[in-house]
Design a protein around this motif. Structure first.
Motif, PDB file in Angstrom:
ATOM      1  N   MET A   4      -3.627 -53.776 -81.886  1.00 11.13           N
ATOM      2  CA  MET A   4      -2.338 -53.414 -82.405  1.00 11.13           C
ATOM      3  C   MET A   4      -2.556 -54.242 -83.810  1.00 11.13           C
ATOM      4  N   ILE A   5      -2.851 -55.370 -83.811  1.00 12.42           N
ATOM      5  CA  ILE A   5      -3.093 -56.191 -85.100  1.00 12.42           C
ATOM      6  C   ILE A   5      -4.048 -55.610 -86.034  1.00 12.42           C
ATOM      7  N   LEU A   6      -5.094 -55.267 -85.501  1.00 12.61           N
ATOM      8  CA  LEU A   6      -6.232 -54.696 -86.164  1.00 12.61           C
ATOM      9  C   LEU A   6      -5.896 -53.294 -86.458  1.00 12.61           C
ATOM     10  N   ILE A   7      -5.356 -52.464 -85.714  1.00 15.26           N
ATOM     11  CA  ILE A   7      -4.789 -51.096 -86.177  1.00 15.26           C
ATOM     12  C   ILE A   7      -3.838 -51.282 -87.488  1.00 15.26           C
ATOM     13  N   GLY A   8      -3.085 -52.325 -87.228  1.00 19.02           N
ATOM     14  CA  GLY A   8      -2.147 -52.683 -88.487  1.00 19.02           C
ATOM     15  C   GLY A   8      -2.625 -53.030 -89.897  1.00 19.02           C
ATOM     16  N   ILE A   9      -3.703 -53.853 -89.850  1.00 18.81           N
ATOM     17  CA  ILE A   9      -4.390 -54.264 -90.904  1.00 18.81           C
ATOM     18  C   ILE A   9      -5.234 -53.164 -91.282  1.00 18.81           C
ATOM     19  N   GLY A  10      -5.772 -52.105 -90.644  1.00 12.22           N
ATOM     20  CA  GLY A  10      -6.481 -51.001 -91.169  1.00 12.22           C
ATOM     21  C   GLY A  10      -5.628 -50.074 -91.626  1.00 12.22           C
ATOM     22  N   VAL A  11      -4.406 -49.972 -91.201  1.00 15.73           N
ATOM     23  CA  VAL A  11      -3.322 -48.954 -91.907  1.00 15.73           C
ATOM     24  C   VAL A  11      -3.019 -49.527 -93.270  1.00 15.73           C
ATOM     25  N   VAL A  12      -2.608 -50.660 -93.208  1.00 13.26           N
ATOM     26  CA  VAL A  12      -2.458 -51.306 -94.662  1.00 13.26           C
ATOM     27  C   VAL A  12      -3.499 -51.067 -95.539  1.00 13.26           C
ATOM     28  N   VAL A  13      -4.720 -51.467 -95.192  1.00 18.82           N
ATOM     29  CA  VAL A  13      -5.799 -51.345 -96.151  1.00 18.82           C
ATOM     30  C   VAL A  13      -6.157 -50.227 -96.597  1.00 18.82           C
ATOM     31  N   ALA A  14      -5.892 -49.028 -95.661  1.00 14.05           N
ATOM     32  CA  ALA A  14      -5.960 -47.628 -95.924  1.00 14.05           C
ATOM     33  C   ALA A  14      -4.928 -47.189 -96.844  1.00 14.05           C
ATOM     34  N   VAL A  15      -3.854 -47.567 -96.690  1.00 11.67           N
ATOM     35  CA  VAL A  15      -2.723 -47.141 -97.507  1.00 11.67           C
ATOM     36  C   VAL A  15      -2.737 -47.868 -99.156  1.00 11.67           C
ATOM     37  N   LEU A  57     -11.847 -46.575 -90.799  1.00 11.88           N
ATOM     38  CA  LEU A  57     -12.935 -47.142 -89.751  1.00 11.88           C
ATOM     39  C   LEU A  57     -12.288 -48.130 -88.924  1.00 11.88           C
ATOM     40  N   LEU A  58     -11.327 -49.095 -89.531  1.00 11.70           N
ATOM     41  CA  LEU A  58     -10.904 -50.206 -88.605  1.00 11.70           C
ATOM     42  C   LEU A  58     -10.021 -49.345 -87.700  1.00 11.70           C
ATOM     43  N   ILE A  59      -9.349 -48.407 -88.153  1.00 15.95           N
ATOM     44  CA  ILE A  59      -8.587 -47.541 -87.234  1.00 15.95           C
ATOM     45  C   ILE A  59      -9.245 -46.997 -86.286  1.00 15.95           C
ATOM     46  N   TYR A  60     -10.004 -46.130 -86.665  1.00 13.73           N
ATOM     47  CA  TYR A  60     -10.881 -45.403 -85.799  1.00 13.73           C
ATOM     48  C   TYR A  60     -11.565 -45.993 -84.796  1.00 13.73           C
ATOM     49  N   PHE A  61     -12.313 -47.166 -85.024  1.00 16.18           N
ATOM     50  CA  PHE A  61     -12.909 -47.939 -83.993  1.00 16.18           C
ATOM     51  C   PHE A  61     -12.156 -48.924 -83.065  1.00 16.18           C
ATOM     52  N   ASN A  62     -10.787 -48.776 -83.314  1.00 13.20           N
ATOM     53  CA  ASN A  62      -9.853 -49.652 -82.577  1.00 13.20           C
ATOM     54  C   ASN A  62      -9.139 -48.766 -81.496  1.00 13.20           C
ATOM     55  N   ILE A  63      -9.037 -47.392 -81.836  1.00 22.27           N
ATOM     56  CA  ILE A  63      -8.250 -46.616 -80.894  1.00 22.27           C
ATOM     57  C   ILE A  63      -9.134 -46.287 -79.579  1.00 22.27           C
TER      58      ILE A  63
END
Length: 63
Positions: A4-15, A57-63
């Protein structure tokens, strides 16, 4: 929990990347005082694109 932390970081970086791409001209005017604004805008768009890809990519590979 780590996932969940990595997905959150991925969302922030993508935004942040998407905001950098769409508001590159305004951000360049506010943050930098380049002689050639087009070069600064192009650089900001390239960096924003890379951030958006890294975040996706962070979001994709952590789901």
């Amino acid at each position: 929990m780590l996932k969940m932390i990595l997905i959150g970081i991925g969302v922030v970086v993508a935004v942040v990347g998407v905001i950098m791409v769409f508001d590159a001209r305004r951000l360049t005017e506010k943050l930098f005082s380049f002689g050639d604004q087009n070069e600064g805008t192009a650089g900001m768009k390239m960096i924003g694109f890379v951030f958006a890809i890294i975040g996706a990519l962070l979001i994709y590979f952590n789901i």
